[in-house]
Design an enzyme around this catalytic site. Structure first.
Site, PDB file in Angstrom:
ATOM      1  N   TYR A  62       0.574  -1.305   0.284  1.00  0.00           N
ATOM      2  CA  TYR A  62       0.128   0.381  -0.056  1.00  0.00           C
ATOM      3  C   TYR A  62       0.996   1.780   0.187  1.00  0.00           C
ATOM      4  O   TYR A  62       1.798   1.114   0.655  1.00  0.00           O
ATOM      5  CB  TYR A  62      -0.536  -0.140   0.955  1.00  0.00           C
ATOM      6  CG  TYR A  62      -1.720   1.073   1.592  1.00  0.00           C
ATOM      7  CD1 TYR A  62      -2.764   1.342   0.663  1.00  0.00           C
ATOM      8  CD2 TYR A  62      -0.911   2.193   2.106  1.00  0.00           C
ATOM      9  CE1 TYR A  62      -3.834   2.787   1.078  1.00  0.00           C
ATOM     10  CE2 TYR A  62      -2.008   3.567   2.325  1.00  0.00           C
ATOM     11  CZ  TYR A  62      -2.667   3.832   1.949  1.00  0.00           C
ATOM     12  OH  TYR A  62      -3.852   4.472   1.768  1.00  0.00           O
ATOM     13  N   TRP A  94       0.890   5.790  -1.184  1.00  0.00           N
ATOM     14  CA  TRP A  94       0.907   7.079  -2.455  1.00  0.00           C
ATOM     15  C   TRP A  94       2.064   7.419  -3.568  1.00  0.00           C
ATOM     16  O   TRP A  94       1.553   8.092  -4.240  1.00  0.00           O
ATOM     17  CB  TRP A  94       0.303   7.946  -0.978  1.00  0.00           C
ATOM     18  CG  TRP A  94      -0.733   8.100  -1.023  1.00  0.00           C
ATOM     19  CD1 TRP A  94      -1.495   6.971  -0.203  1.00  0.00           C
ATOM     20  CD2 TRP A  94      -2.043   9.428  -0.475  1.00  0.00           C
ATOM     21  NE1 TRP A  94      -2.835   7.464   0.138  1.00  0.00           N
ATOM     22  CE2 TRP A  94      -2.917   9.303  -0.661  1.00  0.00           C
ATOM     23  CE3 TRP A  94      -1.380  10.752  -1.426  1.00  0.00           C
ATOM     24  CZ2 TRP A  94      -4.209  10.351  -0.053  1.00  0.00           C
ATOM     25  CZ3 TRP A  94      -2.133  11.771  -0.584  1.00  0.00           C
ATOM     26  CH2 TRP A  94      -4.011  10.993   0.113  1.00  0.00           C
TER      27      TRP A  94
HETATM   28  P1  PGD Z   1       3.937   7.356   1.497  1.00  0.00           P
HETATM   29  O1  PGD Z   1       4.933   8.392   2.318  1.00  0.00           O
HETATM   30  O2  PGD Z   1       3.602   8.739   0.523  1.00  0.00           O
HETATM   31  O3  PGD Z   1       2.763   7.403   3.041  1.00  0.00           O
HETATM   32  O4  PGD Z   1       1.379   6.020   3.803  1.00  0.00           O
HETATM   33  P2  PGD Z   1       1.983   6.490   2.090  1.00  0.00           P
HETATM   34  O5  PGD Z   1       3.136   5.086   2.787  1.00  0.00           O
HETATM   35  O6  PGD Z   1       0.994   6.034   1.403  1.00  0.00           O
HETATM   36  O7  PGD Z   1       4.754   6.583   1.222  1.00  0.00           O
HETATM   37  C1  PGD Z   1       5.172   6.897  -0.371  1.00  0.00           C
HETATM   38  C2  PGD Z   1       6.606   6.149  -0.668  1.00  0.00           C
HETATM   39  O8  PGD Z   1       6.513   5.728  -2.169  1.00  0.00           O
HETATM   40  C3  PGD Z   1       7.949   6.750  -0.198  1.00  0.00           C
HETATM   41  O9  PGD Z   1       8.130   5.934   0.208  1.00  0.00           O
HETATM   42  C4  PGD Z   1       7.734   6.959  -1.702  1.00  0.00           C
HETATM   43  O10 PGD Z   1       9.795   7.501  -2.143  1.00  0.00           O
HETATM   44  C5  PGD Z   1       7.335   6.069  -2.483  1.00  0.00           C
HETATM   45  N1  PGD Z   1       7.795   6.511  -4.045  1.00  0.00           N
HETATM   46  C6  PGD Z   1       7.405   7.519  -4.660  1.00  0.00           C
HETATM   47  N2  PGD Z   1       7.367   7.982  -6.026  1.00  0.00           N
HETATM   48  C7  PGD Z   1       7.352   6.203  -5.706  1.00  0.00           C
HETATM   49  C8  PGD Z   1       7.915   5.849  -7.578  1.00  0.00           C
HETATM   50  O11 PGD Z   1       7.300   6.118  -8.593  1.00  0.00           O
HETATM   51  N3  PGD Z   1       7.588   4.405  -7.325  1.00  0.00           N
HETATM   52  C9  PGD Z   1       8.254   3.694  -5.814  1.00  0.00           C
HETATM   53  N4  PGD Z   1       9.098   2.389  -6.056  1.00  0.00           N
HETATM   54  N5  PGD Z   1       8.506   4.269  -5.147  1.00  0.00           N
HETATM   55  C10 PGD Z   1       7.915   5.599  -5.380  1.00  0.00           C
HETATM   56  C11 PGD Z   1       0.732   6.939   3.885  1.00  0.00           C
HETATM   57  C12 PGD Z   1      -0.978   6.759   5.227  1.00  0.00           C
HETATM   58  O12 PGD Z   1      -0.217   6.880   6.241  1.00  0.00           O
HETATM   59  C13 PGD Z   1      -2.066   6.608   4.698  1.00  0.00           C
HETATM   60  S1  PGD Z   1      -2.907   7.472   2.833  1.00  0.00           S
HETATM   61  C14 PGD Z   1      -2.791   7.477   6.273  1.00  0.00           C
HETATM   62  S2  PGD Z   1      -4.016   8.434   5.433  1.00  0.00           S
HETATM   63  C15 PGD Z   1      -2.098   7.259   6.977  1.00  0.00           C
HETATM   64  N6  PGD Z   1      -2.564   8.854   7.833  1.00  0.00           N
HETATM   65  C16 PGD Z   1      -2.203   8.676   9.382  1.00  0.00           C
HETATM   66  C17 PGD Z   1      -2.409   9.992  10.480  1.00  0.00           C
HETATM   67  O13 PGD Z   1      -3.530  10.308  10.128  1.00  0.00           O
HETATM   68  N7  PGD Z   1      -1.879   9.408  10.941  1.00  0.00           N
HETATM   69  C18 PGD Z   1      -1.154   8.149  11.931  1.00  0.00           C
HETATM   70  N8  PGD Z   1      -0.332   8.060  13.065  1.00  0.00           N
HETATM   71  N9  PGD Z   1      -0.777   7.367  10.144  1.00  0.00           N
HETATM   72  C19 PGD Z   1      -0.969   7.331   9.041  1.00  0.00           C
HETATM   73  N10 PGD Z   1      -0.916   6.178   8.115  1.00  0.00           N
HETATM   74  C20 PGD Z   1      -1.515   6.085   7.025  1.00  0.00           C
END
Ligand code: PGD
Length: 824
Positions: A155, A157
């Protein structure tokens, strides 16, 4: 069309201004094309390439083959402060440069020394060697075990763009015989599960009543646990930042706004709103207290309730204390739980029915224990007010992301260039091998309890016995809760592959690390604000992939070749072939609506295609048709009405955690709990200067860190009691773990609450210690890992209590932003 091909990379700014002014003179202001056609804008200077990111549309400037700088697209009404990070991430110290394998894994194979994961002992290998190892392990587990041993619930973003690496991952594994995947998300699992029972749809998806309508018709806008200014900086696609115009107009219109929030958020300050500092996790009680006031004072809309809702009688009995708990939900009752004076609760109820009221909620209140209840209570309150379907009235559960209140254009929707396809049934999947799809936030339960049963949304399933995971585009060592429990459970994986662009903690806790290219280093396509289909963007490659990184599509294609499914995976199509296919499908769809789009090559050269807003869409009101005729336009619920009582949920029998009407149920830990172990509620809001954990590894960090760590907001009184001053390093801890952070002492947070943004990178001091301190400030070291309820099984991250103290002694240095040894 071709006479207006304003090329982003070849047209100088001066020439663009000249061209656009002559177009204006010709009566085609703003380079507008004939009616029904998309409009093209791209005014880059020489050496600039137009592209897009989670932080907005931007121009990337290339110098000597390097991405030297970025600047926002001139039509972005409010460029995000962190856009510079899009440049910095390409070369930052935390960039994954080469394929790397954990030394023990390389030398001794799968399962080796799993306790040492995260210690940073990696060996650089060739791409060939890395992909051989991955292919060998997939084959081993598919042959010796079966698809139930492979977890691809990966999972996250990822980056903006339609070339979705998670779809590629699914496609590859489906062609190999399948794997265990995941459903829903960490974002809105609660609301997404409950709303189909209440409204027959996921309210948070699709266009909302337009901002314009709110500005024109609402007398009162209640922002309930939401901070649109903060969250609209980013998007899961590409933000248009159009919400900022709304906020500016709302301010100019001098509308009355109320913010129900434990924190005095940025939007409240911007709009000069009234701040009601509600106690965290007590929102359902407040909604019930408001409903009780409307009922007991006979102020609710009886016609709306009779014509448009089902099950009000059972709910009214519950409000009046005739339910099984025997408690009347008076304003006084709600006041005890929320710590908002009863008179203020009554006053708010009166104000809500005195004029046109729009109630706007975000999603944080459903990311908590029993998180399904608040969205349901909110709809019930809005039903009693009786303005759903009227201009500027009712409720919205999505004004905080993706400009969903902007009017929808005449543009097409855009599809996926890569399909996950279906599982090739190379093996039968017997029931006792467990579920093929698990609720995403239950991944640690799955690791801890293979073969055990769990309930989810009316069904009972078994957790499969997984042995390998492949994560792409997500950061589970940020997004998942209860880090120490997770670390222990993660050891069950015999092999962990992470394909990312940065050395996140997830990559550090992997066995095989594959360096992916950023979107600046490959081509893609994306709709800017896809809900309102604002503009189609050619996300052009700005520079070649740096170091040894490769695009996700290249990596999966190469891996597919090793697995003998290369042709099936790629179908002989390049990345550009797939982008073109998606464009052609959108073009055909647009033609069906009599909207002309240019040929692909012209579009690609122009860079961006904006669409026009049909006049009627400007005043769109959600549920207006339902209101107009609830029989012809009935909702897709069993009764065709808004279900305040749900028979399908009643049948599930989830009496304790998700009863059949909105109900106040105490969360597992909260400020009002008797004999609580820790005194402070931990609010983990979404950050201002990054997207979740993205860009944390860049220089943007300098804008917000305190003493080099994540900022921890603490109320002045709470800080004084603990001898904490602004800028101090603090230790935030509870029974689950401990983190360091930098104190920000303020009165803009309610006493009893501290705030640490989600997404701070996990930086354990000593991986051999089960309760080691996180040196940087990952809030999910502290949060509990329990499902919202059996209905959604979503995350309960917002349910968290802890204590804070001033850190004594010499604080350990933050190291998570440096590449592991030998990886630089
Ligand atoms: P991101 O930091 O977006 O977090 O969790 P999510 O795992 O989506 O991580 C995306 C990763 O993808 C990053 O490591 C980035 O480097 C990598 N990446 C980006 N682009 C690419 C690409 O083109 N190719 C590849 N291979 N990798 C790539 C988010 C999640 O966290 C979400 S959506 C929510 S709403 C939640 N919110 C909370 C919260 O409110 N409070 C807490 N305590 N915890 C949460 N966790 C959740």
């Amino acid at each position: 069309m071709s006479s207006l091909s304003l090329t982003s990379c070849s047209l100088s700014r001066r020439r663009f201004l000249k061209v656009s002014s002559s177009l204006t003179a010709l009566g085609v202001a703003g380079a507008m094309l004939p009616m029904g056609m998309g409009r093209a804008f791209a005014a880059g200077e020489a050496g600039e390439v137009l592209s897009g990111s989670h932080f907005g549309v931007f121009y990337g400037k290339v110098e000597d083959g390097r991405l030297a700088s970025v600047r926002p697209w001139e039509k972005d009404p409010h460029p995000a402060e962190m856009l510079d990070g899009v440049q910095d991430i390409v070369y930052s110290a935390s960039r994954i440069r080469y394929p790397m394998v954990r030394r023990a894994y390389l030398e001794k194979g799968p399962q080796a020394e799993r306790d040492s994961r995260g210690a940073g002992d990696f060996v650089r290998v060739s791409w060939d060697q890395a992909l051989d190892l991955v292919a060998k392990e997939i084959k081993r587990l598919e042959d010796e075990e079966g698809p139930w041993a492979l977890y691809t619930g990966s999972y996250g973003w990822r980056s903006a763009g339609r070339m979705n690496p998670q779809a590629m991952l699914q496609r590859l594994f489906n062609l190999m015989g399948g794997s265990v995947s995941s459903s829903s998300n960490y974002s809105k699992a609660g609301i997404e599960a409950i709303m189909p029972y209440v409204m027959g749809m996921i309210e948070a998806e699709g266009p909302q009543t337009t901002f314009k309508t709110v500005n024109e018709h609402s007398d009162l806008v209640v922002f309930w646990a939401v901070d649109p200014v903060n969250n609209n900086r980013i998007s899961n696609t590409i933000p248009s930042h159009d919400e900022w115009n709304w906020i500016d107009e709302l301010k100019a219109a001098n509308k009355k706004t109320v913010f129900l929030n434990p924190v005095k958020v940025e939007s409240c300050n911007d709009l000069n709103g009234e701040w009601i500092a509600i106690r965290p996790q007590s929102d359902v009680a407040l909604a019930l207290g408001l409903c009780h006031t409307l009922l007991s004072e006979d102020l609710y809309d009886k016609d709306f309730i009779a014509d448009y809702t089902y099950g009000f009688e059972q709910f009214a009995d519950y409000l009046m204390g005739k339910g099984s708990d025997g408690v009347e939900k008076t304003a006084e009752w709600a006041s005890e739980i929320t710590e908002i004076p009863a008179d203020d609760i009554r006053d708010l109820a009166h104000r809500m029915v005195a004029g046109r009221t729009m109630i706007v909620s975000g999603w944080s209140t459903q990311r908590q224990h029993h998180g399904e209840q608040f969205p349901w209570a909110l709809v019930t309150l809005a039903s009693m007010i009786g303005q759903i379907g009227l201009p500027g009235g009712g409720f919205s559960q999505r004004y905080h992301l993706d400009a969903c209140g902007a009017p929808v254009t005449n543009g097409p929707s855009i599809g996926s260039p890569i399909s996950a396809g279906k599982r090739k049934e190379t093996k039968e999947w017997p029931e006792e091998k467990g579920a093929q799809i698990i609720p995403v936030a239950r991944v640690v339960d799955m690791l801890e309890k293979p073969g055990e049963s769990y309930e989810h949304n009316g069904g009972t399933h078994l957790y499969p016995d997984v042995k390998m995971t492949y994560w792409v585009g997500g950061n589970p060592f940020h997004h998942h809760q209860d880090r120490n429990r997770m670390r222990k459970a993660w050891k069950k994986f015999e092999t962990v592959v992470v394909q990312d662009i940065e050395w996140t903690a997830s990559a550090r806790f992997a066995d095989i690390v594959l360096p992916a290219a950023t979107t600046a280093e490959r081509n893609d396509i994306e709709m800017v604000s896809p809900t309102c289909r604002k503009a189609l963007l050619a996300m052009k490659k700005i520079i070649d992939p740096v170091f040894e990184s490769r695009s996700d599509y290249d990596i999966f294609s190469a891996l597919a070749d090793k697995l003998g499914i290369g042709q099936e995976f790629s179908e002989g199509k390049s990345e550009m072939d797939r982008i073109k296919e998606v464009y052609e499908a959108a073009k055909a769809q647009a033609a069906g609506k009599k909207v002309e789009m240019p040929e692909f090559d012209a579009f690609w050269e122009q860079g961006i295609l904006e669409f026009e807003v049909p006049e009627k869409n400007r005043d769109y009101v959600k549920h207006a048709e339902f209101r107009e005729d609830p029989l012809i336009n009935m909702l897709p619920t069993p009764t065709g009405k808004i279900e305040i009582y749900s028979k399908p949920i009643e049948k599930m029998g989830y009496t304790e955690d998700c009863p059949p009407h909105p109900t106040w149920i105490e969360p597992m830990e909260w400020l009002g709990q008797k004999d609580k172990t820790y005194p402070l509620h931990v609010n983990s809001a979404h950050p201002k200067y990054r997207l979740h954990s993205q860009l944390a590894g860049t220089k943007v960090r300098e804008q917000y860190t305190v003493a080099g760590r994540e900022p921890c907001l603490i109320n002045t009184k709470d800080a004084e009691k603990r001898g904490i001053a602004n800028g101090d390093i603090v230790r935030v801890f509870n029974g689950r773990g401990q983190v360091l952070a930098g104190a920000v002492v303020t009165d803009e947070i309610r006493p009893g609450v501290v705030r640490l943004w989600e997404g701070g990178w996990y930086d354990p001091e000593d991986v051999s210690d089960d309760n080691t301190i996180c040196k940087y400030g990952d809030v999910n070291v502290l949060t509990p890992d329990i499902g919202t309820s059996r209905l959604a099984q979503g995350t309960s991250a917002a349910t968290c209590m802890a204590e804070v103290e001033k850190f004594k002694g010499e604080a350990p240095a933050v190291t998570v932003f440096d590449a592991p040894k030998d990886a630089a």
